[in-house]
Write an enzyme that holds these catalytic residues in place. Structure first.
Site, PDB file in Angstrom:
ATOM      1  N   GLU A 111      51.626  95.559  -9.226  1.00 13.42           N
ATOM      2  CA  GLU A 111      51.053  96.020 -10.518  1.00 13.42           C
ATOM      3  C   GLU A 111      50.046  97.441  -9.966  1.00 13.42           C
ATOM      4  O   GLU A 111      49.875  98.083 -10.890  1.00 13.42           O
ATOM      5  CB  GLU A 111      49.812  95.089 -10.928  1.00 13.42           C
ATOM      6  CG  GLU A 111      50.436  93.890 -11.454  1.00 13.42           C
ATOM      7  CD  GLU A 111      51.460  94.111 -12.621  1.00 13.42           C
ATOM      8  OE1 GLU A 111      50.787  95.035 -13.608  1.00 13.42           O
ATOM      9  OE2 GLU A 111      52.349  93.543 -12.983  1.00 13.42           O
ATOM     10  N   SER A 388      35.715  38.080 -44.561  1.00 11.37           N
ATOM     11  CA  SER A 388      35.134  37.006 -43.914  1.00 11.37           C
ATOM     12  C   SER A 388      34.612  37.413 -42.608  1.00 11.37           C
ATOM     13  O   SER A 388      33.722  36.766 -41.906  1.00 11.37           O
ATOM     14  CB  SER A 388      36.106  35.936 -43.864  1.00 11.37           C
ATOM     15  OG  SER A 388      36.306  35.311 -45.427  1.00 11.37           O
TER      16      SER A 388
END
Length: 842
Positions: A111, A388
């Site tokens: 780079e 219940s």
């Protein structure tokens, strides 16, 4: 006379009179000098502008110098299970000394070959780029340094305008002035995009090679170094051939610049890429429901407060209670379609489950639903009607807490109304012990018990367990059967049952144990709040004893059995759709706990309508509990439910009265009652209960009988009577289960009138017919009628249906009682407005 000269000649003479000035060396010198000065001044001004502009941008956006780093979530064993990156940026920061030198050399060689020489701008590279751009008549060569690329990636867009390039140069120069070369290179490597939603060298090394950066080989480094120019084009997974070609270019550059030998280059070029195993798992979001829950909890506990965005990109290390083994089991069972009813269309029967260790409150696992997606609807925290499963919380728990009730206490079970509220139960008849009432999930005893202790006691007990019920609309007897205004969540139910499992002490459910910064600084450490005794230890112990019978033969939760002790309760609510005649249900629950863990399971549709109701009750929820817990708890040491010290042993229940007989004695016009003595204690007495056909409930006919028989002399012709007998141990205040109920019918009285010959008219006009009542005539009654056979065993009752609801509310809606409403419930009286009838009592 003045003589005039021709114009042209005059002009010619003038022109001949002028002399041309020559540029002397002196003038050339000063011209060039001042031009150079002006150029230098302009250059200095330009350079200062670049520097100052870059400094200004860095100052204004100093926070952008800190790269957003994905926070990491760890399980209970400290293993990484997920990263919380922002949107698509999956990044984890790595320090300079953790990056191999060859990796840096590969990037520099590819780079920015003059990276260590320039000050942010490489003028030679710019000149080369300008020449290429002129030749191509377009911007084809960037000429950017690594520092400029870093500036662009962090602060700018990717366009190639002159203004953007100038700004990029400004920032690059400023970065070089503020940062060292190694800092710039480290920031660059941490920020590069490597495709596949992966940012940074550490995540790239892990994703593509399943390694840390420090363990990368040369060919792997070259592969990664070649990707920034085209992350998708040079991706070794999607484009292996182009990736190999690009790798060869990088290796050649490294060789040319003296970073590697030819042998190293040739060996690295020859390697073929093989993707790591379980590559797909690296891009999946495991344990979604638990992680979503943990994120919400982390936001709440972080000091100073943070947003979810800040939490995701702050690089935090979040340590949780996640038990990956249990979580995997939960998710596998929820992915198994056979564990759920089949729907008529694409709307699936949904479910939720949460498991927690009630010994410390740590959440082990959870399922937010089937096919749960990240940030989806987590049904663990969505309210539903509990049916219940709420009986222990609002009825039996408060009753035990008074000290006047025990598991053996006999509860009324005959069909009756409380004010104008008339709960339904398919088998309401003879009294029943509290244990049997819970085991069979009977409705009438639950309502009767709450009526005895008072609705206020039920509300107060529920509040202690974390339920903030509506003090106005829920102030009624329907809460005994789980009929609530707003419903409750599986998480709330799990926490409440954990209190029973934990000896009545509070349990704080939590998913986060600690949070640190990426540098290891402690930001939060979980400390459990002081434990509170929310109920008497004996209340919790008695409840655990009774709830264990739910899984025994004849109980409603036998399908929840596993290879260790379990206490639990089922719960079902009816659909409540107006005008829809169906036995289908809306919600199906199972709440259960072992001595170590508590779990809540809910099943139902998000939207209940005529096409989407549960055909089964809570059996599938109980089965899910069994399948998950039996696998998830493998390896968890087994223990037992231990009775707390100081709680006296409850005397074993008395044996029920047997061979009970009731015979009508026509000769003496009485009913003779007899039975065999009950076993279990000394000095037992007996209570006989009787109900006339016109009465709605049994009444005590005679008590304190030491004998095993009694005659009922107070009977009337044409009436029907029912009887049962209960044994009573006064010393231990203990009653037996009621005997069978026997029905006796007393026949109507018949009058036999004989024929009498007509006598001559009496002068007085009277007629005397001997044998009529009052005149000594006899009445011969019919023989006694045989008694009815013994009724069948009692089974689970049917609860009051859920009130009318169009099913549009996925949380269960705000119910209204489908039956009648009770009167004001205060200190034992029935409630005012029954807001929701629970389901079918199982």
């Amino acid at each position: 006379m003045v003589e005039q000269r021709p114009r042209g000649k005059q002009s010619s003479n003038k022109s001949k009179g002028k002399t041309r000035k020559r540029m002397t060396p002196r003038k050339w010198f000063f011209g060039l000098f001042f031009t150079a000065v002006i150029a230098i001044v302009c250059g200095i001004i330009g350079y200062l502008f670049i520097v100052l502009n870059g400094e200004r941008i860095l100052t204004e956006k100093a926070d952008m110098l800190v790269l957003g780093e994905a926070s990491i979530i760890y399980d209970v064993d400290g293993n990484e299970v997920s990263k919380l990156y922002n949107a698509n940026e999956n990044r984890e920061i790595v320090e300079f000394d953790q990056i191999p030198k060859l990796m840096m050399d590969a990037v520099v060689a590819t780079e920015d070959q003059r990276f260590y020489e320039h000050k942010g701008i490489d003028f030679w590279a710019i000149g080369r780029a300008v020449v290429k751009d002129v030749i191509a008549r377009s911007a084809v060569e960037g000429g950017s340094t690594i520092t400029q690329q870093l500036a662009k990636n962090m602060f700018l867009t990717a366009d190639k305008t002159l203004f953007r390039k100038a700004t990029e140069a400004s920032i690059a120069v400023a970065l070089e002035n503020k940062k060292t070369k190694q800092e710039i290179l480290t920031m660059y490597l941490n920020g590069i995009f490597f495709g596949k939603r992966v940012y940074g060298i550490k995540n790239a090394a892990n994703y593509y090679f399943d390694k840390d950066p420090k363990d990368l080989e040369l060919w792997e480094m070259a592969t990664l170094a070649g990707m920034p120019k085209g992350p998708n084009r040079y991706n070794p997974i999607d484009n292996p051939e182009q990736s190999e070609s690009r790798r060869a270019v990088v290796l050649k550059l490294m060789f040319d610049q003296g970073y590697i030998t030819k042998q190293q280059m040739d060996e690295a070029v020859a390697v073929k890429y093989v993707a790591p195993k379980k590559l797909d798992d690296k891009q999946t979001d495991p344990y979604k429901a638990f992680i979503d829950y943990a994120i919400e909890e982390a936001i709440k506990v972080m000091p100073g407060g943070v947003t979810e965005q800040e939490l995701r990109t702050g690089g935090y290390r979040i340590y949780t209670t996640l038990n990956t083994k249990a979580q995997t089991v939960v998710e596998d069972e929820f992915d198994n379609d056979s564990n759920f009813e089949k729907s008529v269309d694409d709307q699936k029967v949904q479910g939720a489950m949460i498991i927690m260790d009630h010994r410390d409150g740590s959440i082990q696992a959870m399922a937010g639903g089937r096919d749960y997606v990240r940030k989806g609807l987590n049904r663990v925290v969505v309210p539903r009607q509990p049916g219940s499963a709420f009986k222990p919380i609002t009825s039996y728990g408060p009753a035990l807490e008074t000290g006047n009730f025990k598991p053996s206490t006999i509860l009324a079970n005959d069909k009756k109304c409380f004010g104008n509220y008339c709960p339904k139960d398919s088998k309401g008849a003879t009294p029943i012990s509290m244990t049997e009432a819970i085991k069979q999930s009977r409705n009438l005893p639950a309502v009767w018990t709450l009526n005895q202790v008072g609705v206020k006691s039920g509300l107060d007990f529920a509040k202690k367990l974390g339920f903030d019920l509506d003090s106005t609309q829920d102030r009624n007897l329907t809460i005994a059967l789980g009929g609530l205004t707003h419903g409750v969540t599986p998480l709330q139910m799990a926490e409440a049952y954990s209190v029973f499992a934990n000896g009545g002490k509070s349990v704080d459910a939590h998913a986060i144990t600690s949070i640190t910064s990426s540098k290891g600084k402690s930001l939060f450490t979980y400390h459990a709040p002081a434990s509170k005794q929310l109920m008497k230890p004996e209340t919790a112990w008695y409840m655990t004893q009774m709830l264990q019978t739910v899984l025994e033969k004849g109980g409603t939760g036998t399908g929840a059995r596993i290879d260790r002790p379990v206490a639990g309760k089922t719960g079902t609510t009816q659909h409540g759709i107006p005008g829809f005649n169906s036995s289908g249900n809306r919600d199906a629950w199972f709440l259960g706990y072992t001595p170590e863990w508590t779990a809540a399971v809910w099943m139902g549709y998000d939207k209940t309508d005529k096409e989407h109701v549960l055909k089964k009750s809570s059996s599938q929820s109980a089965a899910m509990f069994s399948k998950v817990m039996s696998k998830a708890m493998k390896g968890v040491p087994k223990s037992s439910f231990n009775k707390p010290s100081g709680i006296p042993d409850e005397v074993k229940s008395l044996g029920a009265v047997t061979n009970f007989n009731a015979i009508y004695d026509a000769e003496h016009n009485k009913v003779q009652l007899s039975w065999e003595p009950s076993a279990g204690a000394k000095n037992i007495t007996y209570e006989v209960y009787r109900k006339e056909s016109a009465e709605s409930e049994f009444k005590l006919y005679v008590d304190s009988l030491s004998s095993t028989g009694v005659d009922d002399m107070s009977i009337f012709a044409g009436m029907t009577y029912q009887y049962y007998v209960v044994a009573y141990d006064a010393e231990n205040d203990l009653k037996s289960k009621p005997s069978d109920t026997i029905t006796v019918q007393v026949p109507e009285t018949e009058i036999d009138v004989p024929e009498v010959p007509m006598e001559p008219d009496d002068p007085s006009g009277g007629t005397d017919i001997p044998g009529l009542p009052g005149d000594g005539g006899e009445v011969t009654p019919d023989p006694g009628i045989p008694v009815d056979p013994t009724p069948p065993p009692v089974e689970g009752g049917n609860e009051t249906p859920i009130p009318p609801d169009d099913g549009s509310n996925p949380t269960g809606g705000t119910p209204t009682d489908n039956g009648n409403h009770g009167n004001n419930g205060n200190n034992g009286n029935a409630g005012n407005h029954g807001n929701a009838g629970p389901g079918n009592g199982v």
